[in-house]
Design a protein around this motif. Sequence first.
Motif, PDB file in Angstrom:
ATOM      1  N   THR A  42       0.828  -1.212   0.000  1.00 13.54           N
ATOM      2  CA  THR A  42       0.000   0.000   0.000  1.00 13.54           C
ATOM      3  C   THR A  42       0.866   1.267   0.000  1.00 13.54           C
ATOM      4  O   THR A  42       0.503   2.270  -0.595  1.00 13.54           O
ATOM      5  CB  THR A  42      -0.937   0.055   1.225  1.00 13.54           C
ATOM      6  OG1 THR A  42      -0.144   0.090   2.426  1.00 13.54           O
ATOM      7  CG2 THR A  42      -1.864  -1.147   1.260  1.00 13.54           C
ATOM      8  N   HIS A  43       2.040   1.197   0.653  1.00  9.40           N
ATOM      9  CA  HIS A  43       2.919   2.365   0.777  1.00  9.40           C
ATOM     10  C   HIS A  43       4.372   1.920   0.634  1.00  9.40           C
ATOM     11  O   HIS A  43       4.735   0.845   1.106  1.00  9.40           O
ATOM     12  CB  HIS A  43       2.759   3.030   2.141  1.00  9.40           C
ATOM     13  CG  HIS A  43       1.410   3.625   2.370  1.00  9.40           C
ATOM     14  ND1 HIS A  43       0.301   2.858   2.636  1.00  9.40           N
ATOM     15  CD2 HIS A  43       1.000   4.916   2.370  1.00  9.40           C
ATOM     16  CE1 HIS A  43      -0.746   3.653   2.782  1.00  9.40           C
ATOM     17  NE2 HIS A  43      -0.353   4.907   2.628  1.00  9.40           N
ATOM     18  N   VAL A  72       5.052  -1.004   3.382  1.00 12.23           N
ATOM     19  CA  VAL A  72       3.927  -1.346   4.256  1.00 12.23           C
ATOM     20  C   VAL A  72       2.804  -1.875   3.373  1.00 12.23           C
ATOM     21  O   VAL A  72       2.566  -1.377   2.263  1.00 12.23           O
ATOM     22  CB  VAL A  72       3.454  -0.118   5.068  1.00 12.23           C
ATOM     23  CG1 VAL A  72       2.099  -0.382   5.726  1.00 12.23           C
ATOM     24  CG2 VAL A  72       4.481   0.229   6.146  1.00 12.23           C
ATOM     25  N   TYR A  74      -0.422  -5.376   3.194  1.00 15.13           N
ATOM     26  CA  TYR A  74      -1.221  -6.420   3.845  1.00 15.13           C
ATOM     27  C   TYR A  74      -0.779  -7.797   3.373  1.00 15.13           C
ATOM     28  O   TYR A  74      -0.527  -7.995   2.181  1.00 15.13           O
ATOM     29  CB  TYR A  74      -2.706  -6.220   3.527  1.00 15.13           C
ATOM     30  CG  TYR A  74      -3.260  -4.987   4.210  1.00 15.13           C
ATOM     31  CD1 TYR A  74      -3.738  -5.062   5.509  1.00 15.13           C
ATOM     32  CD2 TYR A  74      -3.267  -3.758   3.551  1.00 15.13           C
ATOM     33  CE1 TYR A  74      -4.217  -3.942   6.154  1.00 15.13           C
ATOM     34  CE2 TYR A  74      -3.742  -2.621   4.188  1.00 15.13           C
ATOM     35  CZ  TYR A  74      -4.223  -2.716   5.491  1.00 15.13           C
ATOM     36  OH  TYR A  74      -4.676  -1.607   6.132  1.00 15.13           O
ATOM     37  N   ARG A  90      -1.618  -6.360   8.749  1.00 15.85           N
ATOM     38  CA  ARG A  90      -0.851  -5.205   8.260  1.00 15.85           C
ATOM     39  C   ARG A  90       0.588  -5.374   8.714  1.00 15.85           C
ATOM     40  O   ARG A  90       0.856  -5.597   9.898  1.00 15.85           O
ATOM     41  CB  ARG A  90      -1.444  -3.917   8.832  1.00 15.85           C
ATOM     42  CG  ARG A  90      -0.901  -2.653   8.189  1.00 15.85           C
ATOM     43  CD  ARG A  90      -1.680  -1.461   8.693  1.00 15.85           C
ATOM     44  NE  ARG A  90      -1.266  -1.097  10.029  1.00 15.85           N
ATOM     45  CZ  ARG A  90      -0.907   0.137  10.397  1.00 15.85           C
ATOM     46  NH1 ARG A  90      -0.910   1.124   9.511  1.00 15.85           N
ATOM     47  NH2 ARG A  90      -0.571   0.405  11.634  1.00 15.85           N
ATOM     48  N   GLY A  92       5.053  -4.420   7.889  1.00 19.68           N
ATOM     49  CA  GLY A  92       6.052  -3.581   7.242  1.00 19.68           C
ATOM     50  C   GLY A  92       7.353  -4.338   7.097  1.00 19.68           C
ATOM     51  O   GLY A  92       7.607  -5.311   7.812  1.00 19.68           O
ATOM     52  N   ARG A 148       0.417   5.395  11.514  1.00 18.92           N
ATOM     53  CA  ARG A 148       0.036   5.581  10.117  1.00 18.92           C
ATOM     54  C   ARG A 148       1.010   4.813   9.213  1.00 18.92           C
ATOM     55  O   ARG A 148       2.203   4.705   9.518  1.00 18.92           O
ATOM     56  CB  ARG A 148       0.056   7.074   9.749  1.00 18.92           C
ATOM     57  CG  ARG A 148      -1.033   7.875  10.466  1.00 18.92           C
ATOM     58  CD  ARG A 148      -1.313   9.196   9.781  1.00 18.92           C
ATOM     59  NE  ARG A 148      -1.678   9.051   8.377  1.00 18.92           N
ATOM     60  CZ  ARG A 148      -2.891   8.721   7.951  1.00 18.92           C
ATOM     61  NH1 ARG A 148      -3.851   8.487   8.802  1.00 18.92           N
ATOM     62  NH2 ARG A 148      -3.131   8.618   6.665  1.00 18.92           N
ATOM     63  N   PRO A 149       0.491   4.279   8.097  1.00 21.50           N
ATOM     64  CA  PRO A 149       1.341   3.427   7.262  1.00 21.50           C
ATOM     65  C   PRO A 149       2.575   4.143   6.706  1.00 21.50           C
ATOM     66  O   PRO A 149       3.672   3.572   6.656  1.00 21.50           O
ATOM     67  CB  PRO A 149       0.404   2.970   6.129  1.00 21.50           C
ATOM     68  CG  PRO A 149      -0.769   3.897   6.175  1.00 21.50           C
ATOM     69  CD  PRO A 149      -0.896   4.363   7.583  1.00 21.50           C
TER      70      PRO A 149
END
Length: 344
Positions: A42-43, A72, A74, A90, A92, A148-149
Amino acid sequence: MNRKKSLSTIHGYAARAPGTPLKRQTFKAPKLGENDVRVSVTHCGVCHTDVSAIDDYYGITKYPFVPGHEIVGYVTAVGSAASGFKEGDRVGMGWQGRSCMKCEWCLNGEEHLCMDIVKAATWDPYGGFSSSVIADSRFAYHLPVAMRPEVAAVLLCAGVTVYSPLRTYTKGSGIKIGIVGVGGLGHLAIQFAHALGFEVTAISSSPEKKEEALGFGADHFIDSNDRDALRRVEFGFNLLLCTASGGVNWEALSETLKKKGKLILVGFPTITLKPIDLVSHELSITGSFLGNRTAMKETLMFAQAHGIKPKIELMPMSRVNKAIQRVKENKARYRIVLVNKDGA
Ligand SMILES: [Zn+2]
Ligand SMILES: [Zn+2]
């Protein structure tokens, strides 16, 4: 039971040769190893290391090359021997996505120094500027729920890079630290050093960064081109953490170290030091590389507990070449994180 989920292709922004712009391409999805997790991205932060690797600065880049290692996302699949993760978690990951787990360094809990480190990068085979990555589950980290991601992404490389030496090389009380460079690494180093209770001096060749550096928690600010200001802190610091990659007057700077002081490099500047200073004041100089898995977890928890946050510019992943250009031109304030809005 093998919980591996099938995924046939991924999309990634890849360089075909040194220095070329990244282009969106489709690749065969890498095979999930038994200890691996597959993560839908996602990031992903943009680190100087990505930019250097695109240009094959380290001499190890394999093309096509999909950079990205502040990831980061899922979990979408879990290898048969991987534990501690389930689909939908979630997670990282940082630069290190695996290790040999059998060399002396891995066995000693210092897997970031693995003898096979070149093969350990999360970007092998494809990094986080993509729709999906795989990594050994032992190098994937659950994130604090409220974090926060984009914050977590940057902490997983830049964060641990400065947090680990600040913990390792500081013992006792009344410690005075100089953070050299107020950029992607430096602005985090100031925050961590302040939260750890040290007296912090930010040292930068950009005087316009003074107010911001004080806002990040620096007690003092010194313009590194101001020789008089540097002289006033002669024998002042127990430790200098150098996050800058250039523009540093090393001889002037080494005079600000206390006897037995330490200069720690986390970047790759060219340095010249007078041996007589090292010898007569028993100074030492060392490098520091990322951190082990314990340091990764600690970085996330410590940052969450103390409200440490990188200053971030968010950009859609489709603008990755613009992001790289901003990093190259030293314009990112202070870190760019790509958001995967379009499935890469
Ligand atoms: Zn990095
Ligand atoms: Zn190893």
